[in-house]
Write an enzyme that holds these catalytic residues in place. Sequence first.
Site, mmCIF file in Angstrom:
data_model
loop_
_atom_site.group_PDB
_atom_site.id
_atom_site.type_symbol
_atom_site.label_atom_id
_atom_site.label_comp_id
_atom_site.label_asym_id
_atom_site.label_seq_id
_atom_site.Cartn_x
_atom_site.Cartn_y
_atom_site.Cartn_z
ATOM 1 N N ARG A 38 -61.743 -20.208 2.249
ATOM 2 C CA ARG A 38 -63.134 -20.014 1.389
ATOM 3 C C ARG A 38 -63.801 -19.425 0.948
ATOM 4 O O ARG A 38 -64.679 -19.299 0.854
ATOM 5 C CB ARG A 38 -62.508 -21.239 0.631
ATOM 6 C CG ARG A 38 -61.688 -22.111 -0.207
ATOM 7 C CD ARG A 38 -60.978 -20.928 -1.533
ATOM 8 N NE ARG A 38 -59.685 -21.413 -1.417
ATOM 9 C CZ ARG A 38 -58.644 -21.457 -1.554
ATOM 10 N NH1 ARG A 38 -58.090 -20.261 -0.448
ATOM 11 N NH2 ARG A 38 -57.215 -22.287 -2.105
ATOM 12 N N SER A 70 -53.757 -23.184 -10.592
ATOM 13 C CA SER A 70 -53.109 -22.453 -10.662
ATOM 14 C C SER A 70 -52.709 -21.446 -9.689
ATOM 15 O O SER A 70 -52.234 -20.472 -10.932
ATOM 16 C CB SER A 70 -55.121 -21.769 -11.314
ATOM 17 O OG SER A 70 -55.421 -22.537 -9.346
ATOM 18 N N GLY A 71 -52.100 -22.127 -8.673
ATOM 19 C CA GLY A 71 -51.282 -20.931 -7.974
ATOM 20 C C GLY A 71 -52.527 -19.374 -7.688
ATOM 21 O O GLY A 71 -50.820 -18.839 -7.258
ATOM 22 N N LYS A 128 -47.910 -32.126 -11.312
ATOM 23 C CA LYS A 128 -48.707 -31.570 -11.051
ATOM 24 C C LYS A 128 -48.116 -30.157 -10.781
ATOM 25 O O LYS A 128 -47.551 -29.958 -10.051
ATOM 26 C CB LYS A 128 -49.523 -31.407 -10.443
ATOM 27 C CG LYS A 128 -51.104 -30.409 -9.893
ATOM 28 C CD LYS A 128 -51.773 -30.563 -8.960
ATOM 29 C CE LYS A 128 -52.827 -28.950 -8.786
ATOM 30 N NZ LYS A 128 -53.788 -29.633 -8.183
ATOM 31 N N ARG A 166 -58.274 -22.895 -7.155
ATOM 32 C CA ARG A 166 -59.175 -21.831 -7.168
ATOM 33 C C ARG A 166 -59.628 -21.457 -8.774
ATOM 34 O O ARG A 166 -60.565 -20.837 -8.573
ATOM 35 C CB ARG A 166 -58.540 -20.806 -6.294
ATOM 36 C CG ARG A 166 -58.035 -21.497 -4.946
ATOM 37 C CD ARG A 166 -57.075 -20.283 -4.222
ATOM 38 N NE ARG A 166 -55.331 -20.886 -5.137
ATOM 39 C CZ ARG A 166 -54.545 -20.613 -4.537
ATOM 40 N NH1 ARG A 166 -54.041 -19.070 -4.215
ATOM 41 N NH2 ARG A 166 -53.562 -21.090 -5.285
ATOM 42 N N GLU A 195 -46.917 -33.683 -7.219
ATOM 43 C CA GLU A 195 -47.307 -31.983 -7.222
ATOM 44 C C GLU A 195 -46.002 -31.074 -6.233
ATOM 45 O O GLU A 195 -46.173 -31.005 -4.597
ATOM 46 C CB GLU A 195 -48.892 -31.446 -6.198
ATOM 47 C CG GLU A 195 -49.116 -29.588 -6.458
ATOM 48 C CD GLU A 195 -50.275 -29.725 -6.022
ATOM 49 O OE1 GLU A 195 -51.311 -30.230 -5.416
ATOM 50 O OE2 GLU A 195 -50.118 -27.887 -6.276
HETATM 51 C C1 5MM Z 1 -57.560 -27.051 -3.456
HETATM 52 O O1 5MM Z 1 -56.904 -26.945 -2.613
HETATM 53 C C2 5MM Z 1 -55.823 -27.437 -2.735
HETATM 54 C C3 5MM Z 1 -55.539 -28.638 -1.389
HETATM 55 O O2 5MM Z 1 -54.417 -27.702 -0.212
HETATM 56 P P1 5MM Z 1 -53.893 -26.908 1.294
HETATM 57 O O3 5MM Z 1 -53.781 -28.973 1.128
HETATM 58 O O4 5MM Z 1 -53.658 -26.105 1.309
HETATM 59 O O5 5MM Z 1 -55.527 -27.633 1.973
HETATM 60 C C4 5MM Z 1 -54.182 -27.760 -3.417
HETATM 61 O O6 5MM Z 1 -53.248 -28.673 -2.704
HETATM 62 C C5 5MM Z 1 -54.815 -27.585 -4.638
HETATM 63 O O7 5MM Z 1 -54.749 -28.889 -5.372
HETATM 64 C C6 5MM Z 1 -53.337 -27.149 -5.176
HETATM 65 O O8 5MM Z 1 -52.744 -26.091 -4.928
HETATM 66 C C7 5MM Z 1 -53.787 -26.268 -6.554
HETATM 67 O O9 5MM Z 1 -54.750 -25.208 -6.075
HETATM 68 P P2 5MM Z 1 -54.365 -24.201 -6.908
HETATM 69 O O10 5MM Z 1 -56.053 -23.005 -6.478
HETATM 70 O O11 5MM Z 1 -54.074 -23.384 -6.833
HETATM 71 O O12 5MM Z 1 -54.684 -23.993 -8.244
#
Ligand code: 5MM
Length: 328
Positions: free
Chosen positions: A33, A260-261, A218, A291, A176
């Site tokens: 990021r 949000s994926g 989630k 994200r 999740e």
């Molecule tokens: C914020 O990203 C979370 C941690 O990701 P990593 O384990 O890959 O470092 C991730 O689990 C996040 O909570 C979910 O995927 C939802 O994030 P998005 O960006 O998809 O909304």
Amino acid sequence: MDINLLKQTAQAMVVGKKGILAADESTKTIQKRLEKIGLESNPQINLAYRQMLFTTPGIEEYISGVILFDETIRQEIDGKSMSEYLSSRGILPGIKVDKGAVDMEGHPGEKITEGLEGLDGRMKEYEKKGAKFAKWRAVITIGQGIPTDDCIAENAKRLAEYAYICQQNNIVPIVEPEVLMDADNTLEVCREVTSRTLKAVFEKLKEKGVVLEGIILKPNMVISGKNCPVQASGEEVAQVTVETLKDTVPAEVPGIVFLSGGQSPDQATENLALINQIPGSPWKLSFSYGRALQDEALTVWSGKEENVEAAQKAFIERAKKVSSPRAS
Ligand code: 5MM
């Protein structure tokens, strides 16, 4: 286990118009990021970025809780521990406890999430550090002949074991199971895989004796794969997402917070609004975006102190938009 406390916490996580900020990027992900704005990640820079987000004035109006990474829960803001700081703002501190998804042996293209070893001990430490909820992410990939039932079943089993350990420690588990949207599959394929995954997850949660009133789910929205030539409309996504959840998620679950994926901030905002326009859901339907909540603020911030105010403005505007279409 204090069931009433678990229920209260779970309800507080989805109260009114509020949702959850996922700021639990692991070391590799936060690196990715920050690279986008030309910065190299280290604990100080990571804190500066997250402090910019968490200290945004008024954010507690839209954000009920923040998911933290292990590094962050050990850091401080204004001389207060991270949990004390967030709690003083009326925001629940949460913690990512999985150790990430790795390749699943004998299952090409599929992932399995690790982190059960020593989890009870880590959970006790996080509870002392003020965590009220936790998060574990399972990753399900769509592709040729995948996901297999074995991969879904093993991920579901681990999610249930994690959820059980959380509840034993009076911590609400965010469960999740993420079906990735990176492939070229249609909406229908995503519906089938999401449905299969959620059925397996609730089967294992029940087998393990997890109290469903004390969890938050989630999931992904049911959506066309990013590379699918035919993209379903927001209305279709909303309709099929709610149908799939009604088929698979027991009504005792107090809240469903979507990830949000990889959807753009506008798409994730619009789709949640459409989902909430469909009447008759027994659960609160909210967000736990990473994200989609952060991307605009990150770009505006760009690592510069003089941009903090403008970045906070971008962040709260997005949080307000994401939560505003929902009934209070
Ligand atoms: C914020 O990203 C979370 C941690 O990701 P990593 O384990 O890959 O470092 C991730 O689990 C996040 O909570 C979910 O995927 C939802 O994030 P998005 O960006 O998809 O909304």
